[in-house]
Design an enzyme around this catalytic site. Sequence first.
Site, mmCIF file in Angstrom:
data_model
loop_
_atom_site.group_PDB
_atom_site.id
_atom_site.type_symbol
_atom_site.label_atom_id
_atom_site.label_comp_id
_atom_site.label_asym_id
_atom_site.label_seq_id
_atom_site.Cartn_x
_atom_site.Cartn_y
_atom_site.Cartn_z
ATOM 1 N N TRP A 170 8.826 60.563 71.206
ATOM 2 C CA TRP A 170 8.422 59.227 70.762
ATOM 3 C C TRP A 170 8.364 59.152 69.254
ATOM 4 C CZ3 TRP A 170 9.540 56.067 74.312
ATOM 5 C CH2 TRP A 170 9.350 56.400 75.651
ATOM 6 N N ASP A 204 0.617 55.770 66.770
ATOM 7 C CA ASP A 204 1.034 55.366 68.113
ATOM 8 C C ASP A 204 0.055 56.035 69.080
ATOM 9 O OD1 ASP A 204 2.145 55.071 70.600
ATOM 10 O OD2 ASP A 204 4.085 55.976 70.104
ATOM 11 N N LYS A 208 -1.011 52.697 80.204
ATOM 12 C CA LYS A 208 -1.565 53.992 80.597
ATOM 13 C C LYS A 208 -3.092 53.885 80.781
ATOM 14 C CE LYS A 208 2.270 55.684 77.978
ATOM 15 N NZ LYS A 208 3.257 56.051 78.976
HETATM 16 C C1 LIG Z 1 3.451 57.964 73.047
HETATM 17 C C2 LIG Z 1 4.371 56.872 73.498
HETATM 18 N N1 LIG Z 1 4.889 56.032 72.593
HETATM 19 C C3 LIG Z 1 5.719 55.036 72.958
HETATM 20 C C4 LIG Z 1 6.070 54.842 74.277
HETATM 21 C C5 LIG Z 1 7.003 53.711 74.636
HETATM 22 O O1 LIG Z 1 6.236 52.717 75.154
HETATM 23 P P1 LIG Z 1 6.837 51.350 75.749
HETATM 24 O O2 LIG Z 1 7.525 51.711 77.016
HETATM 25 O O3 LIG Z 1 5.612 50.524 75.921
HETATM 26 O O4 LIG Z 1 7.761 50.789 74.753
HETATM 27 C C6 LIG Z 1 5.544 55.675 75.257
HETATM 28 C C7 LIG Z 1 5.894 55.471 76.678
HETATM 29 O O5 LIG Z 1 5.589 56.232 77.549
HETATM 30 C C8 LIG Z 1 4.676 56.727 74.852
HETATM 31 O O6 LIG Z 1 4.143 57.556 75.765
#
Ligand SMILES: Cc1ncc(COP(=O)(O)O)c(C=O)c1O
Length: 365
Positions: free
Chosen positions: A106, A176, A200
């Site tokens: 991520w 994030d 989550k």
């Molecule tokens: C730490 C983290 N950042 C970003 C995301 C991406 O999130 P989204 O699917 O809401 O765009 C996730 C998805 O699992 C994640 O775990």
Amino acid sequence: MDQSNQRTFNFNAGPSALPLVVLEKAQKELVNFRGTGMSIMEMSHRSATFEDIHNGAISRMRKLYSIPNDYEVLFLQGGASLQFSMIPMNFLKNGQQAGYIMTGSWSEKALEEAKLFGEPYEIASTKTDKYRNIPTLEELQFHLDDAYVHVTSNNTIYGTQWSTFPDTSNIPLIADMSSDIMSKPVDVSKFGMIYAGAQKNLGPSGVTVVIIRKDLLAKTNEEIPTILKYSTHVDSNSLYNTPPTFGIYMLGEVLKWVEENGGLDVIAKNNEVKAKVIYDAIDNSNGFYTGHATLESRSLMNITFRVAIESLEKLFLSEAKEVGFVGLNGHRSVGGCRASTYNAVPLEACKALAEFMVQFQSKHS
Ligand SMILES: Cc1ncc(COP(=O)(O)O)c(C=O)c1O
């Protein structure tokens, strides 16, 4: 499966388990919301009823996280992934630098988006160590004129989590927190901005929470589309366009559940106990199970492990599925096993999994 309520043992990484009482309440209120004769999904987002839900969710969030007055709370759409783009689009000027701390896929995705707008660079990376650990604070060297420093507080795929965040002094720290938001108390004042997809710890997918310090709004780029400017959403209390009304209602109810369960101190303690039960099954297995993350970087939200004898891993996952454990496959990019133990996953589910792990081991060793 928990036979008392026919609910499965849900270890999904997201979307993931929601508190049963919240689901039951939503079910009860679905068709006729509090005497309005319609569901939340059918009412105007400008109505007084929805305004109450919306502002109630914001004030619960403020209270639970003790968010200082110089921060705004926004409910946006597009997931955390859109934030990967919105952050550099708003804050990174052509040629300007921003530091990214690389602790998993991520972080990589966030960095890639920033390259479209400015000159992001890697402050530190644990990639060569298969993202098993979080860098030490001493490893972090950033530039004093960075537009911001970006960090991923919990690495959902690799199962690592920051326990102490770096002090970036006057440089805004942007986190994030998609996979550990509201899992423990956090000092919001240490951050310029916090963002998270709701799916989550906070509710269904479709809502993205952004907590942003007001002074950052003055520094945003003007030449970007209206809907992608943070100031647009601040100015309209996140009602610039039609928001995900049902998701915001659910988020508010999940926050109420957090409050009713004693707040973030209690939630954090529960999360520690839950994760320990499963980590103990790994650590006491004499190497039958091996954890992916190093001890000091272990996540309390996503527990990643392998069955050391490769040929048994598939069997472990299929037997676990057969007896009612859901979501134990590791992320498709890394394989192995992962148990996500977010706020709404009950201790009983973690105990049942640990018991299953011990039994599987004694059957196969
Ligand atoms: C730490 C983290 N950042 C970003 C995301 C991406 O999130 P989204 O699917 O809401 O765009 C996730 C998805 O699992 C994640 O775990």
